[in-house]
Design a protein around this motif. Sequence first.
Motif, mmCIF file in Angstrom:
data_model
loop_
_atom_site.group_PDB
_atom_site.id
_atom_site.type_symbol
_atom_site.label_atom_id
_atom_site.label_comp_id
_atom_site.label_asym_id
_atom_site.label_seq_id
_atom_site.Cartn_x
_atom_site.Cartn_y
_atom_site.Cartn_z
ATOM 1 N N GLU A 126 0.811 -1.215 0.000
ATOM 2 C CA GLU A 126 0.000 0.000 0.000
ATOM 3 C C GLU A 126 0.844 1.264 0.000
ATOM 4 O OE1 GLU A 126 -3.628 0.312 0.608
ATOM 5 O OE2 GLU A 126 -3.532 -1.657 -0.346
ATOM 6 N N LYS A 127 2.109 1.169 0.388
ATOM 7 C CA LYS A 127 3.002 2.319 0.492
ATOM 8 C C LYS A 127 2.440 3.386 1.431
ATOM 9 C CE LYS A 127 5.268 0.594 -3.160
ATOM 10 N NZ LYS A 127 6.456 -0.207 -2.991
ATOM 11 N N LYS A 128 1.834 2.933 2.520
ATOM 12 C CA LYS A 128 1.219 3.869 3.474
ATOM 13 C C LYS A 128 2.286 4.530 4.342
ATOM 14 C CE LYS A 128 -3.438 3.428 3.493
ATOM 15 N NZ LYS A 128 -4.054 2.128 3.557
ATOM 16 N N ILE A 129 1.963 5.746 4.817
ATOM 17 C CA ILE A 129 2.894 6.437 5.717
ATOM 18 C C ILE A 129 3.008 5.673 7.035
ATOM 19 C CG2 ILE A 129 3.211 8.554 7.055
ATOM 20 C CD1 ILE A 129 2.066 10.088 4.773
ATOM 21 N N SER A 130 1.895 5.045 7.462
ATOM 22 C CA SER A 130 1.920 4.360 8.761
ATOM 23 C C SER A 130 2.872 3.169 8.763
ATOM 24 C CB SER A 130 0.509 3.899 9.112
ATOM 25 O OG SER A 130 0.005 3.132 8.050
ATOM 26 N N GLU A 131 3.309 2.742 7.580
ATOM 27 C CA GLU A 131 4.196 1.579 7.532
ATOM 28 C C GLU A 131 5.663 1.918 7.775
ATOM 29 O OE1 GLU A 131 2.071 -1.536 4.587
ATOM 30 O OE2 GLU A 131 2.453 0.465 3.842
#
Lengths: 231, 498
Positions: B353-358
């Motif tokens: 997902e390339k999420k910031i939370s990761e």
Amino acid sequence: MKKLIVILLLAVTGYFMVISFMDLGKDGPVVKNGVKDFYLDKTVSELKVANTITSIVVNFRGFDTLGEVTVLFLAATALGGILYKKRHHVGERSVLFPSSTIVKAGSKLLFPAIILLGVYVFVHGHLSPGGGFQGGTIIATGFLLMLLAYDNFSVSHKVLSYIESFAGIFFVLFGLSGMFMGKTFLENFMPVGNLNDLFSGGIIPIIYILVGFKVAAELTGLIYTVLNEKE
Amino acid sequence: MVGSPVLLIAIPLLAAFLIPLIGMIWKESVRLIPGLVLAFMLVSSASMLLYVTNNSTIIETIAGWQAPWGINLVFSPLTGFLATLMIFLGFIVWLFSYRFKRNVDFEPAKKYFIFLMMLVAGAVGIVITGDIFNQFVFIEITSISAYALTAFYTGRNSAEASFKYLLMGSLSSSALLIAIAIIYSQLGTLNMADIADKMYLMPTGYKITALIFFFMGIGIEAEIFPLNGWAPDAYTEAPGPIGAAFAGIVVKAGVYAMIRLVFTLFDIPNSMQFLVVIGLVTLIVAETSAIKQDKLKRMLAYSSIGQMGLVFVAFGIGTAEGVFAALFLMLNHAIIKPLLFLSGSYLVFNSKEKKISEVNGLGKHMPITSLLFALGAFAIVGLPPFSGFWSKLSVLTAAANEGMILIIALVLIVSVVEIVYYFRVVNRIYFFEKSDNVVVQKPRINAMIAMLILGSIILVIGFDPDIVSIYLHKASHDLMNTREYIDNVLSIGQSLTK
């Protein structure tokens, strides 16, 4: 509502475009002596080329032509790249239908004629209307006809990419050799000969023939890639 | 003469045609040759830049026809500076991606490197050409390479992003062609200097129509507000290094084309205010959108658009100081944003997902990459002693000297917004706990070197901005002096006319 706004905006833009283009060039250009007179004069007096369009495309604006050839090369490469994953089973057509005997027999007759016409158009690019881009496209239509008529007709991708690469390399090398002879990039360094001779115009016909080969190979490759793409 | 500008275009073209041939025999060459070509271009361009800073502008004619009849290339302090910057970034991106895709098929790798090289060559062509139609051809080369690189992963999303970009790009090309046709129909010439010389003859109606079409055509590449819908998708879906190349190379070329039009070609008095307004709108819309993003690359993309807005504001101030500030901003953005993209692409390397939370807690597991990302984030929001501070300061002083208080206020407010969303990410990297399902990807050695080079440049410029300011002053002087540009290009034309 959103669509209505878009339509309204487009209508307003369109209205103003029509207004502003209605009288474009009505009073003629504000600068009467543009670059065109120079081109018309020098084409005959210095380059000894009968077709002014060819001399503009290949010599005066030859750098643009090199760019356009590259654009075509990149577009063909990009298409091959995007369709790459799907082409693991090469050799099967996505559109399979038997063509009639008339088409098969007729295309066999027409194919050499089309190729000959294409070659004629780009070899005589500096003498008569037409040139590399047009001649190359005519040749590619010949291959398209064969590909449509015979479902087992195939072109070697390797040969096509050889032709493509060598034509491009020689185009740049001809440009660079002008530089090495103490002139500028893409400047003519060969004897220009007499007006209306087949061997005239220095490097102009040579470059146009290279463009012809390149365009023919690229368009044929494009048609072949798209036709053999399998879902 | 120290070098020839035409080689900066001809050599990459030659290599692009050569690579498929040599690649059949020696597979490693498809990775090596582009790097060698970019290194050659970098050396040649840098030495020419040194020459033109101390001597006169290099003007090269092509096919032996002087301006305005033939095409000419202009390597001036401004164009040389931008060309060298772009080639340098192209080289960094090549170094970063040298070993990537090693275990992927040969064909896609070959195409990736050809397109990367052509992207750089096209952008350099846009900058150094002195002919308006030639610029159009190079814009085509650059954008076609960009479409192809966006679609590199051949997935559903990247195809969509690429197609969106393609549609907008083709529309803009047509607009550009119409604008060129209007100019040619009136002035009968395509040479930029000649057009600038004769522009006062053109009726105002045509002038404004042409300028609007030019803005439509080039605004896509320059990411100005209503025309940048492609950018967030393309930056997100393209491979990580390509996002860096877009931010550092393609956008810079678009901005150059735009300012060349406004400063040199057209003499419409209010176009500076137009630049300020369009820049401010772009800045505010992009930065407020960036704060809402939950994907890292998307956030960086919006931030990149916002920075371009700030560049336009700085150009729109219209003084030599403003131009200097804008060029400094472009230089910093071209160094910092690629660093953020490159290190950011490693931070979210293994996530779908390339999420910031990761990125939570990666500071302990990827210390150098995280540090470089934080360095980039601090630099781009303009904290001293990093390079971004000096460029933002020069924008503010340039605006203050002109008494543009509103601009100062807005730029400062937007900087706070910028701080919020960048520090949110840095905060997550260092002060959050890493979740177990995130797989850490160690950067390869070549990628590490590429990122360290960019990071050290940020520090060097931050501590001693004077090492670049001499080039920037020369470049801004070059842009402001339209008369000198025209005389430089046309004088050799008149003296050598046969």
